[in-house]
Write a protein that holds these residues in place. Structure first.
Motif: not given
Ligand SMILES: Cc1cc2nc3c(=O)[nH]c(=O)nc-3n(C[C@H](O)[C@H](O)[C@H](O)COP(=O)(O)O)c2cc1C
Ligand code: SF4
Ligand code: SF4
Length: 282
Positions: A15-19
Motif C-alpha cells: 500500500l505504501w508503495t502504491a501510494r
C-alpha cells in the motif's frame, strides 16, 4: 495521462508503495484488489499498475484471481511492482506470462525490497536495516516512476538463476495448500475481542466466535491477522511468540480494515490521490 493502481497488501508495504507511485505519477486512483474479485472496477485510465507482495516466490493466488476479473484492455500500458523480502525469484516473469494468456502486455515489472513480514521465519530485522530498505525503496520508486511516465517497456526484473531454479517448483507444490495453512494459527494470551483480525482479513476467512477468532480454511497467508493484532496474542506455530510484529510504519490499521468500499481524496506526501478504502460500518 491518468493511472489506476490495483494493490494488494497484508502489512502495508505494498500500500505504501502504491501510494508512493501515485504521488510520483500524479492523477492516480488506488483500488484494493481483494474486493474487486467480487465486483468489477471499470477504469478508463491510460495506465494500469499492479502492486502486490511476493508470496512463496510467485504471484499470490488473490492476485491471480483478481487478474481473471480485471477488465481486459489490450493496448493499455500495464506495469507491475513485486514488493518482497529479498527473493523476487521469477514472480514478474510469471505475471507477464499470465497476462499474455489474456492478450495483455506487461510493459514493466519492478522488484522492490522491504522488511519481510513472513513472521513464521522471524521478525522484520533491526530498525537500521529496515530504514535502509525504506530509503532504497524510495529511491527506486523515483527511477521506476520515471520509466513508467516515459512509457518505456521491456524491463521485467527477476531474481538470480538459483532462486528461479530452486523455488519455482516449491511455488507450484504449495500453491493449493495455502488455503489450509491457517490451521497453524492459534491464540496465546489475552484476546480482547476487538475484531481487528476479522476486519483486516482480505477474504473474510476469520469470524469471531464467542469473542475469539476462528479461521475457516480459505486463507491467503497475507499474515494481516497476526501482524495487526494489537495484543500480539495470535501465534502461528510455536515460534512466533518470540518474534517482533511488523507493519509498514507509515500505514495505519485504518488503512487495512475493510468492510465497505468508499472513495476518499487525500493528500499523500503533497500529492492528491484518490484512494478507495474500506470504512467501518457502525
Ligand atoms: C506467505 C508469504 C510468503 C512470502 N514469500 C516471499 C518470497 O517468496 N520472497 C520474498 O522475497 N518475500 C516473501 N514474503 C515477504 C513479503 O513479500 C514482503 O514482506 C512484502 O513486503 C509484504 O508486503 P505487504 O506488507 O504489502 O503485505 C512472503 C510473505 C508471506 C506472508
Ligand atoms: S485482533 Fe487480537 S485481540 Fe483483537 S480479536 Fe483478533 S485476536 Fe483478539
Ligand atoms: S486469515 Fe489471516 S493470513 Fe489468512 S488471509 Fe486472513 S488475514 Fe490473511
Amino acid at each position: 495521462m491518468n493511472t489506476v493502481i490495483y494493490y494488494y497488501t497484508g502489512t502495508g508495504n505494498s500500500l505504501w508503495t502504491a501510494r508512493a507511485f501515485a504521488e510520483k505519477l500524479g492523477d492516480t486512483e488506488l483500488v484494493p484488489m481483494h474486493r474487486m474479485n467480487h465486483g468489477s472496477h471499470s477504469s478508463k485510465a491510460d495506465m494500469v499498475g499492479l502492486v502486490f507482495p511476493v508470496h512463496i516466490w510467485g504471484v499470490p493466488r488473490l492476485v491471480r484471481n483478481f487478474l481473471q476479473s480485471m477488465g481486459k484492455r489490450p493496448g493499455v500500458y500495464y506495469f507491475a511492482v513485486a514488493v518482497n523480502g529479498g527473493q523476487v525469484s521469477r514472480t514478474l516473469i510469471q505475471l507477464k506470462e499470465l497476462m499474455a494468456k489474456d492478450g495483455l502486455t506487461l510493459s514493466a515489472g519492478f522488484d522492490i525490497k522491504f522488511p519481510s513480514n513472513y513472521i513464521p521465519w522471524g521478525g522484520p530485522g533491526p530498525v537500521e536495516v529496515q530504514r535502509k530498505l525504506f530509503n532504497a525503496a524510495t529511491e527506486k520508486i523515483k527511477v521506476a516512476a520515471l520509466y513508467i511516465s516515459n512509457r518505456k517497456s521491456g524491463l521485467i526484473e527477476k531474481g538470480p538463476l538459483w532462486q528461479r531454479v530452486l523455488f519455482t517448483g516449491l511455488y507450484k507444490m504449495t500453491y493449493n495448500l495455502v488455503k489450509t495453512l491457517d490451521n497453524s494459527f492459534h491464540i496465546d494470551g489475552t484476546c480482547t475481542s476487538c475484531g481487528i483480525c476479522e476486519r483486516a482479513c482480505p477474504v473474510k476467512n476469520i469470524t469471531l466466535e464467542a469473542g475469539r477468532p476462528l479461521w475457516h480454511g480459505s486463507c491467503e497467508q497475507c499474515l494481516a491477522c497476526i501482524q495487526w493484532c494489537p495484543e500480539e496474542c495470535i501465534q502461528y506455530g510455536k515460534k512466533t511468540k518470540n518474534y517482533e510484529r511488523y507493519h509498514h510504519p507509515e500505514v495505519k490499521v485504518e488503512d487495512i480494515l475493510r468492510e465497505l468500499i468508499s472513495k476518499r481524496d487525500f493528500r499523500w506526501q503533497g500529492a492528491r490521490v484518490n484512494d478507495i478504502v474500506f470504512h467501518k460500518v457502525e
